[in-house]
Scaffold this motif. Structure first.
Motif, PDB file in Angstrom:
ATOM      1  N   GLY A  90       0.796  -1.221   0.000  1.00 34.22           N
ATOM      2  CA  GLY A  90       0.000   0.000   0.000  1.00 34.22           C
ATOM      3  C   GLY A  90       0.827   1.269   0.000  1.00 34.22           C
ATOM      4  N   ASP A  91       2.014   1.239   0.621  1.00 29.80           N
ATOM      5  CA  ASP A  91       2.845   2.436   0.681  1.00 29.80           C
ATOM      6  C   ASP A  91       3.307   2.850  -0.708  1.00 29.80           C
ATOM      7  OD1 ASP A  91       2.575   2.384   3.410  1.00 29.80           O
ATOM      8  OD2 ASP A  91       4.435   1.258   3.721  1.00 29.80           O
ATOM      9  N   ARG A  92       3.687   1.892  -1.494  1.00 25.22           N
ATOM     10  CA  ARG A  92       4.153   2.209  -2.851  1.00 25.22           C
ATOM     11  C   ARG A  92       2.994   2.739  -3.700  1.00 25.22           C
ATOM     12  NH1 ARG A  92       8.506   1.434  -6.669  1.00 25.22           N
ATOM     13  NH2 ARG A  92       7.544   1.066  -8.668  1.00 25.22           N
ATOM     14  N   LEU A  93       1.832   2.136  -3.556  1.00 30.13           N
ATOM     15  CA  LEU A  93       0.658   2.595  -4.289  1.00 30.13           C
ATOM     16  C   LEU A  93       0.262   4.004  -3.846  1.00 30.13           C
ATOM     17  CD1 LEU A  93      -1.444   1.737  -6.366  1.00 30.13           C
ATOM     18  CD2 LEU A  93      -2.803   0.822  -4.510  1.00 30.13           C
ATOM     19  N   HIS A  94       0.352   4.261  -2.567  1.00 36.61           N
ATOM     20  CA  HIS A  94       0.042   5.580  -2.025  1.00 36.61           C
ATOM     21  C   HIS A  94       1.024   6.618  -2.571  1.00 36.61           C
ATOM     22  CE1 HIS A  94       0.050   8.726   1.136  1.00 36.61           C
ATOM     23  NE2 HIS A  94      -1.263   8.544   1.032  1.00 36.61           N
ATOM     24  N   ILE A 140       0.180   9.875  -5.067  1.00 31.18           N
ATOM     25  CA  ILE A 140       0.504  11.262  -4.731  1.00 31.18           C
ATOM     26  C   ILE A 140       1.414  11.881  -5.781  1.00 31.18           C
ATOM     27  CG2 ILE A 140       1.731  12.705  -3.072  1.00 31.18           C
ATOM     28  CD1 ILE A 140       0.584  10.912  -0.878  1.00 31.18           C
ATOM     29  N   THR A 141       2.480  11.164  -6.168  1.00 31.77           N
ATOM     30  CA  THR A 141       3.463  11.762  -7.089  1.00 31.77           C
ATOM     31  C   THR A 141       2.997  11.768  -8.530  1.00 31.77           C
ATOM     32  OG1 THR A 141       4.617   9.649  -7.312  1.00 31.77           O
ATOM     33  CG2 THR A 141       5.431  11.164  -5.631  1.00 31.77           C
ATOM     34  N   GLN A 142       2.466  10.676  -9.021  1.00 34.95           N
ATOM     35  CA  GLN A 142       2.120  10.583 -10.440  1.00 34.95           C
ATOM     36  C   GLN A 142       0.708  11.085 -10.740  1.00 34.95           C
ATOM     37  OE1 GLN A 142       4.307   9.712 -12.765  1.00 34.95           O
ATOM     38  NE2 GLN A 142       5.860   9.437 -11.190  1.00 34.95           N
ATOM     39  N   LEU A 143      -0.233  10.750  -9.898  1.00 34.32           N
ATOM     40  CA  LEU A 143      -1.622  11.118 -10.153  1.00 34.32           C
ATOM     41  C   LEU A 143      -2.022  12.416  -9.457  1.00 34.32           C
ATOM     42  CD1 LEU A 143      -3.230   7.586  -9.829  1.00 34.32           C
ATOM     43  CD2 LEU A 143      -2.484   8.748 -11.894  1.00 34.32           C
ATOM     44  N   GLN A 144      -1.120  12.976  -8.664  1.00 28.18           N
ATOM     45  CA  GLN A 144      -1.322  14.228  -7.943  1.00 28.18           C
ATOM     46  C   GLN A 144      -2.568  14.204  -7.071  1.00 28.18           C
ATOM     47  OE1 GLN A 144      -1.204  17.123 -11.056  1.00 28.18           O
ATOM     48  NE2 GLN A 144       1.011  16.963 -11.285  1.00 28.18           N
TER      49      GLN A 144
END
Length: 165
Positions: free
Chosen positions: A80-84, A88-92
């Motif tokens: 979940g941390d990587r998806l989170h 945040i970074t790619q999908l803003q």
């Protein structure tokens, strides 16, 4: 000693190259030639199979490595941390505060009114942004307008946090 004289009589000799002997030797020649050619052919086939086996083993090891790589990537993506972080970074996307969530509760009278009209009503337990229950239509519309304004203001504040507009 006896004297030797010339003999005019010929002793019949056995033919060394009779038809039978020629056929027999020809058959043996064909058998040995066939065996020799088969041996050479089989040696080439064995070599071809060894080369193909080596190539297939290399391909198997590549595919095994790829499978392990994909499995580890899947495990990382399940984290979940990587998806989170990606969200945040790619999908803003931004994190939300659970206190900011508003729920709408629709009275049973309204549900019953529209349920009888033959329309599809999804799940009865669905939560909507909270609207205070009122008896008249004007009060209901005013509370809907109030929730709409609140959600619009929240969206604007999120936009300013994200994009600085």
């Amino acid at each position: 000693m006896a004297s030797l004289s010339y003999c005019n009589e010929l002793i019949p000799r056995k033919d060394s190259l009779s038809k039978r002997t020629i056929v027999k030797h020809l058959i043996w020649f064909l058998i040995f030639t066939t065996l020799a050619l088969s041996h050479v052919y089989l040696r080439f086939k064995i070599r071809d199979f060894q080369i193909e086996t080596r190539k297939l083993q290399d391909r198997k090891s590549q595919l095994t490595d790829l499978k392990k790589s994909l499995e580890s990537t899947i495990e990382n993506l399940k984290n979940g941390d990587r998806l989170h972080e990606y969200a945040i970074t790619q999908l803003q996307m931004i994190d939300y505060d659970p206190k900011e969530i508003e729920y709408l509760t629709v009275s049973q009278k309204v549900i019953a009114k529209y349920q009888g009209a033959g329309r599809y009503v999804p799940d009865q337990q669905r939560h909507w942004p909270r609207i205070e229950e009122s008896e008249n239509v004007l009060g209901l519309l005013a509370s809907v307008f109030k929730v709409s304004q609140n959600s619009s203001a929240q969206e604007k504040s999120r936009d300013t946090r994200l994009f600085g507009k």
